[in-house]
Design a protein around this motif. Sequence first.
Motif, PDB file in Angstrom:
ATOM      1  N   ALA A 109     -91.187 -19.372  -6.272  1.00 24.96           N
ATOM      2  CA  ALA A 109     -90.490 -20.650  -6.452  1.00 24.96           C
ATOM      3  C   ALA A 109     -91.155 -21.517  -7.523  1.00 24.96           C
ATOM      4  N   VAL A 110     -90.318 -22.273  -8.229  1.00 23.36           N
ATOM      5  CA  VAL A 110     -90.825 -23.348  -9.091  1.00 23.36           C
ATOM      6  C   VAL A 110     -90.604 -24.628  -8.281  1.00 23.36           C
ATOM      7  N   VAL A 111     -91.695 -25.247  -7.847  1.00 24.49           N
ATOM      8  CA  VAL A 111     -91.613 -26.474  -7.055  1.00 24.49           C
ATOM      9  C   VAL A 111     -91.904 -27.654  -7.980  1.00 24.49           C
ATOM     10  N   VAL A 112     -90.939 -28.554  -8.104  1.00 22.17           N
ATOM     11  CA  VAL A 112     -91.088 -29.726  -8.966  1.00 22.17           C
ATOM     12  C   VAL A 112     -91.372 -30.931  -8.069  1.00 22.17           C
ATOM     13  N   TYR A 113     -92.548 -31.510  -8.247  1.00 22.10           N
ATOM     14  CA  TYR A 113     -92.926 -32.691  -7.472  1.00 22.10           C
ATOM     15  C   TYR A 113     -92.666 -33.916  -8.333  1.00 22.10           C
ATOM     16  N   ASP A 114     -91.617 -34.649  -7.983  1.00 24.79           N
ATOM     17  CA  ASP A 114     -91.169 -35.821  -8.730  1.00 24.79           C
ATOM     18  C   ASP A 114     -91.986 -37.024  -8.250  1.00 24.79           C
ATOM     19  N   VAL A 115     -92.945 -37.457  -9.079  1.00 22.67           N
ATOM     20  CA  VAL A 115     -93.874 -38.506  -8.636  1.00 22.67           C
ATOM     21  C   VAL A 115     -94.131 -39.521  -9.751  1.00 22.67           C
ATOM     22  N   PRO A 116     -93.642 -40.767  -9.578  1.00 21.00           N
ATOM     23  CA  PRO A 116     -93.797 -41.771 -10.633  1.00 21.00           C
ATOM     24  C   PRO A 116     -95.255 -42.011 -11.033  1.00 21.00           C
ATOM     25  N   LEU A 117     -96.147 -42.063 -10.049  1.00 21.08           N
ATOM     26  CA  LEU A 117     -97.552 -42.390 -10.330  1.00 21.08           C
ATOM     27  C   LEU A 117     -98.432 -41.136 -10.327  1.00 21.08           C
ATOM     28  N   LEU A 118     -97.962 -40.098 -10.985  1.00 20.59           N
ATOM     29  CA  LEU A 118     -98.683 -38.816 -11.005  1.00 20.59           C
ATOM     30  C   LEU A 118    -100.140 -38.975 -11.443  1.00 20.59           C
ATOM     31  N   PHE A 119    -100.342 -39.634 -12.576  1.00 21.18           N
ATOM     32  CA  PHE A 119    -101.706 -39.801 -13.103  1.00 21.18           C
ATOM     33  C   PHE A 119    -102.460 -40.893 -12.357  1.00 21.18           C
TER      34      PHE A 119
END
Length: 200
Positions: A109-119
């Motif tokens: 699977a390619v799991v995309v974690y959509d996270v505004p404050l990633l950094f």
Amino acid sequence: MILVGLTGGIATGKSTVARMFKQCGAVVIDADQLAHDVVKPDKPAWREILKTFGKAVLNPDRTLNRQALGAIVFGNRTRLRRLERIIHPRVAREQARLTRQAARKNPKAVVVYDVPLLFEAGVDTRVDKIVVVTADRETQIARLKKRNGLSRAAALRRINSQMPLAEKIARADFVIKGPLTPTARRQQVRSILLALRSPD
């Protein structure tokens, strides 16, 4: 399985890109949705927020009033960090659980974690690749005014509370530069997925 961090500035079109990744077969985990879930009434994070910021942040139905909470934390780095310390660890645990679940279902699977404050939240250290979605500042301001009913000054405060887009771009593996037509954006998403699925 590959875990991809999807981020960008506020109102750069990240949610649209996340939807396209999902339509193209990726598993998408939405950090904002997880953040909503962990602060439901009577959950530990909800109780901690209430203790820290007071009853003024509640709606009549006891759910969090995000506008009221936003007014308290945006523009005040100390309060913002305090709120993040309550929410982020709980969101991280839930994301890890959902990622394991996706890997069990499909080891490729390619799991995309959509996270505004990633950094800002240090999530970049936990992902394999990073995709950054950008837009010019005027587009961001226009979208925030339309979407959130914010004044120009309030929109700028939101934008400036995040890491500058230029820094995010410098640390990205892939950049989707906006604003784009839906067709052009979908083509970019497809080519990124192709690159992720065949890293050799």
